[in-house]
Motif scaffolding. Structure first.
Motif, PDB file in Angstrom:
ATOM      1  N   PRO A   1      -4.419   5.999  -6.416  1.00 28.82           N
ATOM      2  CA  PRO A   1      -5.472   6.205  -5.410  1.00 28.82           C
ATOM      3  C   PRO A   1      -5.541   5.019  -4.451  1.00 28.82           C
ATOM      4  O   PRO A   1      -5.280   3.877  -4.834  1.00 28.82           O
ATOM      5  CB  PRO A   1      -6.750   6.310  -6.254  1.00 28.82           C
ATOM      6  CG  PRO A   1      -6.287   6.643  -7.637  1.00 28.82           C
ATOM      7  CD  PRO A   1      -4.946   6.000  -7.792  1.00 28.82           C
ATOM      8  N   LEU A   2      -5.894   5.305  -3.218  1.00 27.61           N
ATOM      9  CA  LEU A   2      -6.006   4.242  -2.227  1.00 27.61           C
ATOM     10  C   LEU A   2      -7.038   3.202  -2.652  1.00 27.61           C
ATOM     11  O   LEU A   2      -6.865   2.001  -2.394  1.00 27.61           O
ATOM     12  CB  LEU A   2      -6.388   4.830  -0.864  1.00 27.61           C
ATOM     13  CG  LEU A   2      -6.533   3.839   0.290  1.00 27.61           C
ATOM     14  CD1 LEU A   2      -5.228   3.096   0.537  1.00 27.61           C
ATOM     15  CD2 LEU A   2      -6.995   4.557   1.558  1.00 27.61           C
ATOM     16  N   SER A   3      -8.099   3.648  -3.329  1.00 23.67           N
ATOM     17  CA  SER A   3      -9.131   2.713  -3.784  1.00 23.67           C
ATOM     18  C   SER A   3      -8.570   1.713  -4.789  1.00 23.67           C
ATOM     19  O   SER A   3      -8.968   0.545  -4.807  1.00 23.67           O
ATOM     20  CB  SER A   3     -10.296   3.485  -4.409  1.00 23.67           C
ATOM     21  OG  SER A   3      -9.848   4.280  -5.499  1.00 23.67           O
ATOM     22  N   VAL A   4      -7.634   2.156  -5.621  1.00 22.75           N
ATOM     23  CA  VAL A   4      -7.021   1.257  -6.603  1.00 22.75           C
ATOM     24  C   VAL A   4      -6.123   0.239  -5.909  1.00 22.75           C
ATOM     25  O   VAL A   4      -6.143  -0.956  -6.229  1.00 22.75           O
ATOM     26  CB  VAL A   4      -6.217   2.059  -7.646  1.00 22.75           C
ATOM     27  CG1 VAL A   4      -5.435   1.124  -8.567  1.00 22.75           C
ATOM     28  CG2 VAL A   4      -7.146   2.948  -8.459  1.00 22.75           C
TER      29      VAL A   4
ATOM     30  N   LEU B   1      -6.203  -0.812  -2.680  1.00 24.65           N
ATOM     31  CA  LEU B   1      -7.007  -1.766  -1.920  1.00 24.65           C
ATOM     32  C   LEU B   1      -7.870  -2.615  -2.843  1.00 24.65           C
ATOM     33  O   LEU B   1      -8.111  -3.793  -2.560  1.00 24.65           O
ATOM     34  CB  LEU B   1      -7.886  -1.019  -0.914  1.00 24.65           C
ATOM     35  CG  LEU B   1      -7.146  -0.257   0.188  1.00 24.65           C
ATOM     36  CD1 LEU B   1      -8.131   0.443   1.108  1.00 24.65           C
ATOM     37  CD2 LEU B   1      -6.248  -1.199   0.990  1.00 24.65           C
ATOM     38  N   GLY B   2      -8.325  -2.021  -3.946  1.00 24.70           N
ATOM     39  CA  GLY B   2      -9.122  -2.777  -4.907  1.00 24.70           C
ATOM     40  C   GLY B   2      -8.344  -3.933  -5.506  1.00 24.70           C
ATOM     41  O   GLY B   2      -8.898  -5.010  -5.745  1.00 24.70           O
TER      42      GLY B   2
ATOM     43  N   CYS C   1       0.830  -1.213   0.000  1.00 25.82           N
ATOM     44  CA  CYS C   1       0.000   0.000   0.000  1.00 25.82           C
ATOM     45  C   CYS C   1       0.860   1.256   0.000  1.00 25.82           C
ATOM     46  O   CYS C   1       0.562   2.225  -0.710  1.00 25.82           O
ATOM     47  CB  CYS C   1      -0.925  -0.002   1.216  1.00 25.82           C
ATOM     48  SG  CYS C   1      -2.247  -1.230   1.154  1.00 25.82           S
TER      49      CYS C   1
END
Length: 202
Positions: free
Chosen positions: A161-164, A166-167, A152
């Motif tokens: 992006p953090l969403s990418v 974690l995704g 991360c």
């Protein structure tokens, strides 16, 4: 809460998962896997850090120069490459080694005759399958989980992006679950065909 009590509570909901964890979650194995995860990450960081050594790598892709001889480190590219390598390690470990562990465990239980005993247990096949998928590669899950912080951090440093970030981890886990289930199904079909090929032909 002691580890044994946690395992006992898991056993109430999924005896197969309890059985797998009981045989695999042992202190020396956990310490070994944690040490390996730390060693791999440290080795990667040292390797990538060496790539930005100006004296040894004047033309490193991670170092940019201007016409006056001044240089600067391209940290975003450096972090991106580290993120990609960590992602590749997780994919290879979970898909490759995880599938091998599940299939070899299935074959071993088949030879010992314990698989038929498990099938006749009062638990559903879905319950047994979940226990196998979650329990057999548990040490691989631990190894991969210990790499998540660096994974991360490198992704965020690469401006992802953090969403990418974690995704990616979520998609990887879901894909592994589906892949493991398919691998066990195909192994079962191949085993039944090898035992009674005429039943498959008809």
């Amino acid at each position: 809460m002691p580890l044994s009590r946690i395992l006992d509570q898991l056993g109430d909901g999924n005896p197969q998962l309890y059985r797998e964890l009981r045989s695999r979650v042992q202190l020396y194995k956990v310490v070994f896997v944690a040490g390996m995860a730390f060693f791999v990450q440290l080795s990667l960081c040292l390797f990538f850090a060496r790539q930005i050594s100006v004296q040894a790598h004047r033309y490193s892709r991670y170092v940019s120069w201007d016409g006056l001889g001044n240089w600067m480190v391209r940290w975003q590219l450096w972090s991106w490459d580290l993120f990609v390598v960590l992602s590749g390690i997780q994919v290879l470990m979970l898909f490759g080694l995880g599938t091998y562990l599940l299939v070899s465990d299935f074959i071993r239980e088949k030879r010992r005759g314990t698989l038929d005993f498990i099938r006749f247990s009062p638990r559903s096949r879905q319950n047994i399958l979940i226990g196998k998928i979650l329990g057999v590669p548990i040490l691989l899950y631990l190894f991969s989980g210990l790499m998540v912080p660096l994974h991360c951090a490198s992704g965020l440093a690469a401006k992802l992006p953090l969403s990418v970030v974690l995704g990616f981890d979520i998609v990887l886990l879901v894909s592994c679950t589906l892949f493991y289930g398919m691998a066990l199904f195909l192994t079962q079909v191949a085993s039944d065909w090898g035992r009674n090929p005429s039943s498959i032909q008809h």
